[in-house]
Design a protein around this motif. Structure first.
Motif, mmCIF file in Angstrom:
data_model
loop_
_atom_site.group_PDB
_atom_site.id
_atom_site.type_symbol
_atom_site.label_atom_id
_atom_site.label_comp_id
_atom_site.label_asym_id
_atom_site.label_seq_id
_atom_site.Cartn_x
_atom_site.Cartn_y
_atom_site.Cartn_z
ATOM 1 N N PHE A 126 0.877 -1.182 0.000
ATOM 2 C CA PHE A 126 0.000 0.000 0.000
ATOM 3 C C PHE A 126 0.903 1.216 0.000
ATOM 4 N N HIS A 127 0.868 1.966 -1.081
ATOM 5 C CA HIS A 127 1.818 3.066 -1.240
ATOM 6 C C HIS A 127 1.169 4.390 -0.816
ATOM 7 N N TYR A 128 1.389 4.758 0.466
ATOM 8 C CA TYR A 128 0.732 5.955 1.000
ATOM 9 C C TYR A 128 1.647 7.191 1.050
ATOM 10 N N SER A 129 2.941 7.032 0.826
ATOM 11 C CA SER A 129 3.821 8.207 0.901
ATOM 12 C C SER A 129 3.395 9.237 -0.141
ATOM 13 N N ALA A 130 3.325 10.477 0.273
ATOM 14 C CA ALA A 130 3.007 11.556 -0.681
ATOM 15 C C ALA A 130 3.153 12.894 0.026
ATOM 16 N N LEU A 131 3.322 13.949 -0.768
ATOM 17 C CA LEU A 131 3.115 15.306 -0.257
ATOM 18 C C LEU A 131 1.741 15.722 -0.767
ATOM 19 N N LEU A 132 0.871 16.166 0.119
ATOM 20 C CA LEU A 132 -0.506 16.494 -0.253
ATOM 21 C C LEU A 132 -0.577 17.848 -0.966
ATOM 22 N N SER A 133 -1.802 18.259 -1.280
ATOM 23 C CA SER A 133 -1.970 19.391 -2.208
ATOM 24 C C SER A 133 -1.369 20.710 -1.714
ATOM 25 N N ALA A 134 -1.643 21.087 -0.478
ATOM 26 C CA ALA A 134 -1.172 22.404 -0.019
ATOM 27 C C ALA A 134 0.333 22.394 0.237
ATOM 28 N N VAL A 135 0.841 21.402 0.935
ATOM 29 C CA VAL A 135 2.298 21.354 1.170
ATOM 30 C C VAL A 135 3.043 21.099 -0.140
ATOM 31 N N GLY A 136 2.433 20.403 -1.053
ATOM 32 C CA GLY A 136 3.059 20.154 -2.358
ATOM 33 C C GLY A 136 3.285 21.454 -3.118
ATOM 34 N N GLU A 137 2.292 22.355 -3.095
ATOM 35 C CA GLU A 137 2.462 23.649 -3.786
ATOM 36 C C GLU A 137 3.552 24.483 -3.120
ATOM 37 N N ALA A 138 3.734 24.287 -1.812
ATOM 38 C CA ALA A 138 4.751 25.056 -1.090
ATOM 39 C C ALA A 138 6.149 24.465 -1.312
ATOM 40 N N ASN A 139 6.248 23.248 -1.809
ATOM 41 C CA ASN A 139 7.560 22.625 -2.046
ATOM 42 C C ASN A 139 7.466 21.695 -3.260
ATOM 43 N N VAL A 140 7.454 22.330 -4.434
ATOM 44 C CA VAL A 140 7.164 21.585 -5.661
ATOM 45 C C VAL A 140 8.254 20.556 -5.972
ATOM 46 N N LEU A 142 10.262 18.895 -3.960
ATOM 47 C CA LEU A 142 10.157 17.722 -3.087
ATOM 48 C C LEU A 142 8.920 16.893 -3.462
ATOM 49 N N ALA A 143 7.823 17.583 -3.742
ATOM 50 C CA ALA A 143 6.594 16.863 -4.132
ATOM 51 C C ALA A 143 6.835 16.069 -5.410
ATOM 52 N N ALA A 145 9.669 14.857 -6.424
ATOM 53 C CA ALA A 145 10.520 13.699 -6.107
ATOM 54 C C ALA A 145 9.716 12.606 -5.399
ATOM 55 N N VAL A 146 9.036 12.975 -4.313
ATOM 56 C CA VAL A 146 8.326 11.952 -3.522
ATOM 57 C C VAL A 146 7.167 11.357 -4.330
ATOM 58 N N ASN A 147 6.378 12.220 -4.951
ATOM 59 C CA ASN A 147 5.143 11.727 -5.579
ATOM 60 C C ASN A 147 5.380 11.082 -6.945
ATOM 61 N N ILE A 148 6.456 11.472 -7.625
ATOM 62 C CA ILE A 148 6.658 10.911 -8.972
ATOM 63 C C ILE A 148 7.830 9.916 -8.975
ATOM 64 N N THR A 149 9.038 10.362 -8.544
ATOM 65 C CA THR A 149 10.179 9.430 -8.532
ATOM 66 C C THR A 149 9.907 8.283 -7.566
ATOM 67 N N GLY A 150 9.347 8.617 -6.404
ATOM 68 C CA GLY A 150 9.022 7.572 -5.424
ATOM 69 C C GLY A 150 8.060 6.553 -6.010
ATOM 70 N N LEU A 151 7.076 7.035 -6.728
ATOM 71 C CA LEU A 151 6.117 6.117 -7.353
ATOM 72 C C LEU A 151 6.811 5.185 -8.344
ATOM 73 N N HIS A 152 7.746 5.725 -9.123
ATOM 74 C CA HIS A 152 8.465 4.875 -10.084
ATOM 75 C C HIS A 152 9.174 3.741 -9.360
ATOM 76 N N ASN A 153 9.816 4.056 -8.232
ATOM 77 C CA ASN A 153 10.499 3.012 -7.458
ATOM 78 C C ASN A 153 9.517 1.939 -7.006
ATOM 79 N N VAL A 154 8.394 2.393 -6.493
ATOM 80 C CA VAL A 154 7.394 1.455 -5.976
ATOM 81 C C VAL A 154 6.841 0.579 -7.107
ATOM 82 N N LEU A 155 6.549 1.181 -8.241
ATOM 83 C CA LEU A 155 6.034 0.404 -9.387
ATOM 84 C C LEU A 155 7.035 -0.663 -9.804
ATOM 85 N N ASP A 156 8.309 -0.283 -9.877
ATOM 86 C CA ASP A 156 9.330 -1.237 -10.328
ATOM 87 C C ASP A 156 9.490 -2.386 -9.335
#
Ligand SMILES: NC(=O)c1ccc[n+]([C@@H]2O[C@H](COP(=O)([O-])OP(=O)(O)OC[C@H]3O[C@@H](n4cnc5c(N)ncnc54)[C@H](O)[C@@H]3O)[C@@H](O)[C@H]2O)c1
Ligand SMILES: C[C@@H](O)[C@H](N)C(=O)O
Length: 373
Positions: A126-140, A142-143, A145-156
């Motif tokens: 269950f892949h729950y790591s993420a930066l949510l909408s408001a904090v994501g806009e404040a740190n694009v 990092l968001a 990296a965590v939300n896209i690169t992290g997802l690639h790792n999990v998918l692989d």
């Protein structure tokens, strides 16, 4: 027909029929790891017998956020305490640490993730790591990296080791050009937050891996989730959790959105149950891999009105945050989840009155305990 070609065609046909109509291609090079292994052909053979279910070994990434601890406790009732591992990059509270296995895992560290999956014989992730909408806009960055690169790792990792993978998406995966009332499963998705963009990316990548490599990927688009015993992690819908806390603690609540802002919402128990239900649904009942799920939809004024029935002295004021308001105004007002209801029998338990009673009972008892101490 030459024998080799004929055998290849038969093998291909067998792969396709096992993988529910999706194409099982050779995995990209990183997924092969050092073992040069292809994804098991039955990786998305999605039916769960009792004996199989009892053997699940579960990993939850980003498990110390608003939803992960509740998910772990829900899944531990189903699969046993030691078969569900929570992970995060933060230090767990003593209570969480003592309640079941916890492990450090940064989803940006691919090798570490793979080691955890291998050493613990993980079968569901269950892949729950993420930066949510408001904090994501404040740190694009990092968001991203965590939300896209992290997802690639999990998918692989999931594809390489034949895991069943659940990735939550969100109402935030839609944008101002999507139909908002209601928002169907399939429609224009042009979100304008990095969070939303990363979630559309996750939906599409997961489905790509499903069709291309047979990865057993499932995704639910959650509404704003309301929980009593965990704090929200920096989203646009956080107000719908905070109002209860403040109503009981101080009797005052300053809201950062306008009173007529309407968004789909769900109580956490419904959300966690839906998550397990879709993971256990027979593969043949699923016509899609990404579903909207919904329970209720209310404006802030309607929420405040319902809370006032219990706490008449509550004072609600509005101090609008333009960033969050713009995000909320671009999201669905009502979510059409008819496909989830039709395909795998999704049904919510909590509407607004039950939600408010449950939340206030929890916070009321918490504050009585605090006063007594
Ligand atoms: N809470 C909601 O209302 C809601 C609604 C829709 C979808 N979702 C989705 O559900 C999931 C869980 O949501 P949540 O509310 O618990 O989020 P949260 O923000 O509360 O928690 C996210 C967790 O991810 C962890 N994290 C951050 N970077 C990490 C990294 N590099 N490696 C590992 N972990 C890392 C954080 O430490 C945090 O504990 C998210 O994917 C979110 O997008 C949540
Ligand atoms: C809606 C959901 O994805 C999250 N609570 C957010 O507001 O960002």
């Amino acid at each position: 027909m030459p024998v080799v070609r004929m055998l290849r065609q038969v093998a291909c046909w067998m792969l396709q029929s096992r993988a529910c109509g999706c194409r099982a291609s050779v995995l990209p090079s990183r997924l092969l790891g050092t073992s040069s292994r292809q994804i098991p052909t039955d990786a998305n053979f999605h039916s769960t017998s009792f004996s199989e279910a009892d053997q699940q070994r579960v990993l939850i990434t980003g498990g110390l956020g608003q939803l992960g601890v509740g998910l772990a406790s829900f899944l531990r009732k189903r699969f046993g305490k030691d078969n569900v591992i929570l992970s995060d990059i933060r230090k767990p509270s003593e209570h969480v640490f003592l309640s079941g296995p916890f492990i450090y895992s940064d989803i940006l560290d691919y090798k570490n993730l793979r080691e955890i999956v291998v050493n613990n014989r993980i079968t569901w992730l269950f892949h729950y790591s993420a930066l949510l909408s408001a904090v994501g806009e404040a740190n694009v960055s990092l968001a991203r990296a965590v939300n896209i690169t992290g997802l690639h790792n999990v998918l692989d990792v999931a594809a390489e080791h034949g895991l069943r993978l659940f990735v939550p998406s969100t109402i935030g995966a839609f944008g101002p050009t999507s139909p908002r009332n209601p928002t169907p499963d399939l429609c224009i998705q042009r979100p304008r937050t990095i969070y939303g963009v990363s979630k559309v990316h996750a939906e599409l990548m997961g489905e790509y891996y499903y069709y291309q490599y047979g990865l057993d990927f499932l995704c639910l688009r959650y509404s704003g989730i309301i929980s009593a015993d965990s704090q929200p992690g920096g989203g646009t819908t956080d107000y719908a959790v905070q109002i209860f806390h403040e109503a009981v603690k101080s009797g005052r609540f300053e809201c950062n959105l306008k009173p007529d802002t309407r968004l789909p919402m769900m109580y956490i128990d419904d959300c966690l149950r839906a998550t397990l239900e879709v993971m256990e649904a027979p593969a043949e009942s699923l016509s899609m891999r990404t579903y909207n799920i919904s329970a209720m939809s209310f404006t802030l004024a309607e929420l405040a009105q319902e809370v006032l029935k219990h706490i008449p002295e509550l004072q609600v004021t509005y101090n609008v945050d333009p960033v969050r308001q713009a995000i909320a105004d671009s999201w669905p007002m009502n979510f059409d989840d008819s496909n989830a209801r039709k395909d795998w029998g999704w049904k919510h338990d909590f509407d607004l009155p039950e939600l408010v009673t449950t939340m206030l009972n929890f916070h009321g008892s918490e504050s009585r305990v605090a006063q007594a101490n």
